[in-house]
Each structure stands twice: as C-alpha cells, then as structure tokens.
Scaffold this motif. Structure first.
Motif, PDB file in Angstrom:
ATOM      1  N   ILE A 221      24.681 -64.301 -25.633  1.00  0.00           N
ATOM      2  CA  ILE A 221      24.460 -65.485 -26.481  1.00  0.00           C
ATOM      3  C   ILE A 221      23.555 -65.128 -27.651  1.00  0.00           C
ATOM      4  CG2 ILE A 221      23.400 -67.778 -26.563  1.00  0.00           C
ATOM      5  CD1 ILE A 221      24.238 -68.110 -23.606  1.00  0.00           C
ATOM      6  N   ARG A 222      22.488 -64.420 -27.350  1.00  0.00           N
ATOM      7  CA  ARG A 222      21.556 -64.026 -28.406  1.00  0.00           C
ATOM      8  C   ARG A 222      22.210 -63.080 -29.409  1.00  0.00           C
ATOM      9  NH1 ARG A 222      16.537 -61.956 -25.046  1.00  0.00           N
ATOM     10  NH2 ARG A 222      15.781 -61.398 -27.137  1.00  0.00           N
ATOM     11  N   ASP A 223      23.087 -62.206 -28.928  1.00  0.00           N
ATOM     12  CA  ASP A 223      23.794 -61.296 -29.838  1.00  0.00           C
ATOM     13  C   ASP A 223      24.702 -62.088 -30.793  1.00  0.00           C
ATOM     14  OD1 ASP A 223      22.585 -59.084 -28.729  1.00  0.00           O
ATOM     15  OD2 ASP A 223      24.259 -58.618 -27.388  1.00  0.00           O
ATOM     16  N   LEU A 307      29.819 -73.443 -25.583  1.00  0.00           N
ATOM     17  CA  LEU A 307      28.569 -73.878 -24.956  1.00  0.00           C
ATOM     18  C   LEU A 307      27.664 -74.620 -25.926  1.00  0.00           C
ATOM     19  CD1 LEU A 307      27.615 -70.756 -22.811  1.00  0.00           C
ATOM     20  CD2 LEU A 307      27.949 -73.075 -21.926  1.00  0.00           C
ATOM     21  N   PHE A 308      27.688 -74.228 -27.207  1.00  0.00           N
ATOM     22  CA  PHE A 308      26.658 -74.698 -28.130  1.00  0.00           C
ATOM     23  C   PHE A 308      27.192 -75.512 -29.307  1.00  0.00           C
ATOM     24  CE2 PHE A 308      24.650 -71.209 -25.902  1.00  0.00           C
ATOM     25  CZ  PHE A 308      23.359 -71.685 -25.692  1.00  0.00           C
ATOM     26  N   THR A 309      28.445 -75.955 -29.279  1.00  0.00           N
ATOM     27  CA  THR A 309      28.971 -76.724 -30.402  1.00  0.00           C
ATOM     28  C   THR A 309      28.988 -78.217 -30.116  1.00  0.00           C
ATOM     29  OG1 THR A 309      31.220 -76.272 -29.603  1.00  0.00           O
ATOM     30  CG2 THR A 309      30.395 -74.926 -31.417  1.00  0.00           C
ATOM     31  N   ARG A 334      22.974 -78.242 -28.672  1.00  0.00           N
ATOM     32  CA  ARG A 334      24.280 -77.824 -29.219  1.00  0.00           C
ATOM     33  C   ARG A 334      24.188 -77.839 -30.734  1.00  0.00           C
ATOM     34  NH1 ARG A 334      24.982 -80.510 -24.551  1.00  0.00           N
ATOM     35  NH2 ARG A 334      26.503 -79.709 -23.032  1.00  0.00           N
ATOM     36  N   PRO A 335      23.520 -76.845 -31.324  1.00  0.00           N
ATOM     37  CA  PRO A 335      23.177 -76.891 -32.746  1.00  0.00           C
ATOM     38  C   PRO A 335      24.246 -76.347 -33.688  1.00  0.00           C
ATOM     39  CG  PRO A 335      22.118 -75.010 -31.723  1.00  0.00           C
ATOM     40  CD  PRO A 335      22.877 -75.702 -30.632  1.00  0.00           C
TER      41      PRO A 335
END
Length: 809
Positions: A221-223, A307-309, A334-335
């Motif tokens: 995720i961080r990558d 996951l983050f949308t 979810r940014p």
C-alpha cells in the motif's frame, strides 16, 4: 448594473470579508481561529434570541456557500478544480513557511473535494448561456476559496451550537472532538507515521494476516501511495520546466525589444498552455503507470485503489457539507476519489499515509484470527516504544515491563503478603528516588466518537484515558503505601526509597483537543485531581523526547503537566503547544497561598499580594507555538535548506551547567533536585547558579566555611530545602561532606520538609565537590532533634518570615 458588474462587486465584497477573517486572530492555529472568528460574529446569531433559529440561519448560510461553489465549478472538470484548489492551499515555500501565517488549509481541499464528488461525475456540465461566459478553473479558484472559508465560518458555528455552548464538560469535549475531526490535519510528522506503520505492519505474522484479508500488505500500500506522489511530483516538475522556458523567452532580447514575432508569441502561448491546461492530468494516472512506478503488479494496484477510493455519487452538496461539519467524511480513510468512468485522483497527499492504519484496522476486524494477531502485536509495540522513549532520558534507570503483581482483592486484605488479586502494569521505570509508571493504550476512537457523539466518546475515553489513569493509580498506591510490590512469582520488589511517582498514559490514538483539556476530563468524571496522568500520543511523546536535552527537563515537565492548577489555567489543542510553552518557561500557575499555608505552615503565612496574584490568574488559551519546531524538523528532513535552531528550555546558562554536572555525578537525589533547581524563576535561577561561587568568595576572604539554606514547595510531598556550603581548602573533604549531610538533614527535620539537597563547594576554587541528599519521610526523630539542638539552629518560630522560593513564570 450588468450581470458582470454585479459579480465583480460581489467578489470584491467577499474578498474584503475574507481579509477581515484572516486579520482576526492571525496568530492562532486554524481550528481555534475558526472557532473564535465564529464567536466574534456570534452577535448576529444571538440577536435572534433562539438557538434553533440561529442554527437554522447558519445552516442556510452554509447551504448558500456550498451551492455557490457548486455553481462556480459546474462547467469545469471536477478533477481540474480539485488540482487548482490543492495548489492554492499548498505550502508555498518551506524556507519561509509558518503555520501561524499560512492561510492554506487541507480541510478546505477536502470540503471542495466532497462537493465535487456530490456531482456524481467529474465531467463538466453543458456551457452556460451567453450572459454567463464559461470560466476556467484558474479564474475561479479564489472565489472557490472564499466560499469555502465562508462555509467553514458557519460550519464552525454549527459545531459550536451543537456542543460548545453547553455547560456539560462532556459536551465541551465533544466540541473538541468534532472540531479536531473537521479542521485538524497532519497531527504528526510524516516520517514518524511511516515509522509507526513499519513497526506495526511489517512484522511477518501481521503481513500474512493483511495479505490473507485484504489481498495486499501495508508495505505494498505504501509503495503504491509513494508512486502516486512521485508521479504527481514528476508531472508538475515537467510543467514547471515549461514555465521556466516561458520565463526565459519573456526575458530574451527579442521580448524586451517590444516587437515579438508571431512565432514567438505562438510559442509562448503553447508553453503557457502546457503549464496550466488540463491540470488534472498531473494527478490522474493509469493503473499500469502506477504499477510500474511502485514495482508491484497491476492487480495489487487495483486492490489498493479499491481499499482507499471514495466513489463520486450524486447527492445534494449541502447535505454532504453538513455531514463534513458533523465530523463524518469518507475521505478520512478513503482519500482517493473515483469517477464512474474509472479515473481516480488523490484528494491531497497529506491524507494518504495517515489513512492507512485506520483503514487497514477496519479491514482486519472482519477476520477475528487476523485481528487477534495484529492487536496483540500492536499492544506490545506501543508498550515497548513508549518505554524506550522515556528510558532514553533516565540514565541508570531500572525498567520493569509487563509487571504482574498482587493487589488487595477486598478491603480486609491490608498486608502485601495476603493480597490475592493479580494485576498487570505496562511499565515501571525507577531512576534515583523517582518512579515513572507507563500505561499504554493502543485502542482507537470509534467513528461515532470522532463526530462528538457524547455516549460513544465517553465510552472510548474511559477505555483510553480513565483505564490508564486507574491502572497507574493502582500501582502508585502500592508503591507509596506498601513501599514495594509482591510480584506474581512471589518475589518482593523493594521500592521503599521511592519518593516521587508520576504516570504517563500513552495512546496510539491522537487525542488533540480532547486529552489536552485535562480540566474538562476531570469535570466529566473521567479523571480525578488526585490521580492525573500525563496523557499523550505516541507521536507527540516521540517529538517531545527528541526535544528533551536533559533528564531534569522531563521530570519538571511531568510535574507541571500533571499539576491540577496548571491543567485548570491552561488549555491547548495540541500537546506540543503545552511543551513549547514549557520550554519558554511560561507553563506555571500561582498556587493557592491558603492551601500552601495549610499544607506547609512552616513556610510562613500568606501575604496579601500572594492572594491577589492567585486571584488575578485567568484561563489562558495556548495558541500555536510550533513554527520554530516545524522549521527545525523541515531542515532535519531535508525540506528546508536554511538551518533552524532546535527549541530548547529557556533557563540560566550557569544553572544548566550545574544541572548537567549533577547528572554527570549521578549521586543520590540528583534527578529530583535538578528538576527543582530548574523550577525557579529567572532571578532565582541566576542566584542559585552563582551562590556557590559567592560563598566561596567569602571563604577565600575569611578562611571560614559559609552556608545558605532555602526552603520551598507548595504542599506536603513536594517540599524541600536546598543547602549550599563551602569548605576551606585546608579542611578535610570527608569531614566537610559529613558536616554538609548533617546540616542539610537537620534543616530538613527542623522545618519538617520532604527532601533536603546539599551542595558542597571548594572554598578556594568555587568548584562543586560533593552533594548530600536526605529523603527520609518527615516526622518525629529524637536523634535529629538532638542534632538540631547541638547545632544551635534557629527555632521554627523564627521562620515565619521565610518565603518559598519563587518558581518559573
């Protein structure tokens, strides 16, 4: 008046109002400033004479501001608008950035993003009629900013109407929780959040759990997030390269001649268009491009985006804005916005990394086995990390982590050998005669608590704050009442020499605006004045740990931060504002002179001026103090070229040298008395620092030993006497040291104070050569009575004019 003129006049009025808003309380941090600006305008709402009517008026004004943004942006690509708003609110220059002066706001970006998402699509609507020309995003971004700030003005009013005006302290805490959720962003430095994510999620068992539940690891995720940021930076770097080329063209000889060939004009227009046309292209990327940059496969990118949308879904924009000011925003976890056509955009980069832990924890909760693995590791990490940060400043300290010990199960169990209930403590650190209890809480606030829901907030604060305070107080009572602990293995941990106990409640959750308002926690029944821990987030503890230069600073801050009078006098949104106020030697509250006299009558009767100073104290709202800290960190992290000084404790240089000498000697009592020495005000510090040399000067003049004694304290338990003494160069050091110890103990006993600390100086050189310490509990002692008589010390009736030493102001 034509439509164009009306719009220009309205724009001028809004600009004037925006300037007035910016001028009011400019030195305050944004969340406080928003609240106070609303308070300044409260009169217009109060005139209505009805809270419901005032709230309705604020709601109508919020709707108007939000709909104005929707109308302004209707004919623009939503992602173009968002990119310009991001640029408008970005930090302009790290070399000159100051939070107290920066008018940009990440929260404004989020509000505009939510309004854009409520359109349901990024696509622009059809062009307007002939009377209203189509406006480009760069032409309306200032109008959008003004409307968004107006929305914040009335939105803060709605928050205030909901809780801040309520006398219930829990309602005031709810106000702090909601205001923090709406307006506070980037509560920790990014590299610290990254380090915490590494510690929490890169452990193999946790990685396996994440991969099984989510289909990816936090490292992946961080990558992906790093790739999104890198691609965005590269895109704008390329455009700014075109801007530099445009500037060179404008500065060329041909341009200055005033006669530009058509091909040069065309080239200039082309370069300008390259910079500003279609800005959304700088933040919208294909999954394949992200995968290539991140070094992961496309399927992993899709998993992370899912996951983050947050999808763009058509909704009334005013409804979305109202939810935002109620503390409910999907962008928190979810940014990334996703359009129905599949394109997506990061709302702003500062949201990405902070969203990871909460979103991943949200996903792991759906698998009990995965959650158990993670939550166990999380708890262990917070305990160890908190202890490490404190131990680093306590040389020679003995640490006990994961203590299991016995406490009384019922009131009839009065002897430690008969206690039957086994409990656990996270950490106990012993340095000299000071004990520091650490209780760590890794649990998070629930979403409802973040919105200020009183019931959920009380429940969560009980789990995070109250339980930590109760557990630390349980251990403190055993130390002070029993003089030790009977451990689970039946060994006895002797703590009879401990005279000072402090508790630190460390939370993985940031509780800015909630835990910092200690007096409201007490008023709400979540804490008691008699057992105040220092409640601090792990990230704030790390920052403070990096600022501490000497052990005595840590102990003095613990004393100040948990002093009930100080918690009532000072309020702050940010724990760092408390600490930086302390470094400026200003975190001080005048004690109640009548309470001091009741506790320590031997220090003299209260004076009229003492009572007057105590009564004149008012609540002080600590404004932002972090500009210097930000500059120091930005230089350390490479964002700023210009060096910046580290914030340090404001104290007399000579006294700091004495404190450092005491720490280096590490003789009994060094820690407690070093903190006491630093507690004096500036003239007192100067006097204490030079007193040894002045007495040595007298010894050099007459060849005799000289001494001075000063009592101090505000209540039983923190009282002390400081003794300075010299010995002639011809005298034996051992004999002089014994005399110092005898004299300091005799004065302590005569005045019935808790601690005595003596400093022995060479009468020739003025150098500190020895110390003496006595922390025996005050009380009857015939042997010391005889010493007092034999030494001919003045009786207690002669001490009525002695004043406690002045402390830091």
């Amino acid at each position: 008046m034509s439509g164009v003129k009306r719009r220009k006049a309205e724009k001028r009025r809004r600009l004037r109002r925006a300037k007035q808003v910016g001028a009011s309380g400019r030195d305050l941090p944004r969340p406080i400033r928003l609240a106070l600006e609303g308070l300044e305008r409260f009169g217009q709402y109060a005139e209505l004479g009805d809270l419901d009517a005032a709230a309705a008026l604020a709601g109508a004004r919020l709707t108007d501001a939000v709909q104005r943004i929707a109308r302004l942006t209707a004919q623009c690509d939503a992602f173009d608008v968002l990119e310009y708003v991001r640029l408008h609110n970005a930090m302009a220059n790290p070399e000159t950035f100051q939070e107290t002066e920066h008018e940009g706001s990440a929260a404004v970006i989020e509000l505009v993003a939510l309004i854009m998402a409520a359109r349901g699509s990024r696509a622009a609507s059809a062009a307007g009629d002939g009377d209203q020309p189509v406006m480009r995003p760069e032409q309306i971004v200032e109008d959008i900013q003004i409307a968004a700030m107006e929305a914040f003005d009335v939105g803060s009013m709605l928050i205030m109407f909901g809780s801040a005006l309520d006398a219930d302290p829990l309602r005031r805490l709810s106000f702090g929780a909601r205001l923090r959720e709406v307006a506070v962003r980037n509560v920790a430095y990014g590299h610290m959040v990254e380090d915490t994510l590494t510690a929490l999620f890169d452990q193999p068992a946790v990685q396996d759990a994440c991969r099984r539940v989510m289909g990816c690891t936090v490292r992946q995720i961080r990558d992906v997030f790093s790739a999104l940021q890198a691609l965005h930076d590269e895109a704008w770097h390329g455009r700014f390269g075109a801007l530099r080329e445009f500037r060179q063209l404008a500065d060329s000889d041909t341009a200055t001649a005033g006669d530009l060939p058509p091909e040069v004009v065309a080239q200039a227009r082309h370069l300008w268009a390259q910079v500003w046309d279609n800005p959304a292209a700088c933040s919208t990327f294909t999954e394949e491009a992200i995968a290539s940059s991140a070094g992961v496969d496309v399927e992993t990118v899709r998993t992370v985006l899912d996951l983050f949308t947050t999808p763009l879904v058509q909704r009334p924009s005013a409804e979305v804005a109202l939810e935002f000011f109620q503390g409910r925003s999907p962008l928190r976890v979810r940014p990334i916005l996703r359009d129905p056509d599949g394109s997506f955009v990061v709302v702003h980069g500062g949201l990405l990394i902070p969203a990871i832990r909460e979103r991943v924890e949200e996903a792991l909760r759906f698998d009990q086995r995965a959650w158990d693995v993670y939550s166990k590791h999380r708890g262990q990490y917070v305990e160890q990390a908190a202890a490490d940060l404190i131990v680093a400043h306590l040389p020679g300290c003995v640490s006990h982590l994961g203590l299991e010990y016995f406490v009384p199960a019922t009131g009839v169990e009065t002897e430690p050998a008969r206690y039957t209930k086994v409990v656990e403590g996270d950490g106990l650190l012993i340095c000299d005669d000071v004990a520091i209890i650490i209780e760590s809480k890794a649990v998070a606030l629930r979403a409802q608590s973040r919105t200020g829901d009183p019931l959920r907030l009380r429940q969560d604060l009980r789990r995070i704050v109250t339980e930590a305070a109760n557990q630390s107080e349980r251990l403190r009572r055993r130390i002070l009442d029993d003089g030790g602990l009977r451990l689970r293995d039946q060994n006895w941990l002797d703590l009879s020499g401990v005279r000072e106990v402090h508790a630190i409640a460390v939370s993985l959750e940031d509780l800015s605006g909630i835990a910092t308002v200690t007096s409201d926690l007490v008023a709400a029944g979540l804490l008691t004045d008699s057992a105040l821990p220092w409640t601090v987030s792990l990230h704030d503890l790390r920052i403070i740990s990096e600022l501490i230069d000497r052990p005595a600073e840590l102990l003095l801050y613990l004393r100040r931060r948990t002093e009930p009078d100080i918690t009532r006098r000072f309020h702050a949104v940010d724990e760092l504002d408390f600490y930086l106020h302390f470094l400026a030697a200003k975190l001080y509250a005048e004690p109640d002179p009548d309470v001091v006299h009741r506790e320590l009558p031997q220090l003299g009767a209260p004076r009229v001026r003492d009572r007057r100073k105590y009564r004149k104290q008012q609540l002080e709202l600590l404004t932002s103090r972090t500009d210097a800290l930000d500059a120091w960190y930005m230089h350390r992290l490479g964002y700023r070229r210009t060096p910046a000084d580290k914030p340090r404790l404001m104290a007399d240089r000579g006294l700091l040298q004495l404190v450092d000498d005491l720490a280096a000697r590490a003789e009994p009592g060094w820690l407690a008395m070093s903190a006491t020495l630093l507690s004096g005000d500036t003239p007192t510090q100067r006097r204490w620092a030079g007193l040894g040399e002045r007495l040595a000067g007298q010894t050099r003049a007459d060849g005799r030993p000289h001494s001075a004694a000063m009592p101090g304290g505000t209540r039983r338990g923190d009282s002390f006497v400081l003794v300075w003494m010299t010995h002639p160069p011809y005298g034996a050091l051992a004999a002089a040291h014994a005399e110092l110890a005898r004299y300091a103990s005799a004065k302590k006993h005569q005045w019935q104070l808790d601690r005595s600390f003596g400093l022995l100086y060479n009468g020739d050189t003025g150098a500190l050569v020895a110390t003496a310490y006595d922390n025996r509990l005050p009380g009857p002692d015939p042997q010391l009575d005889a010493v007092v008589t034999n030494m001919g010390l003045m009786g207690i009736e002669a001490l009525r004019t002695i004043r406690p030493v002045p402390t830091q102001r």
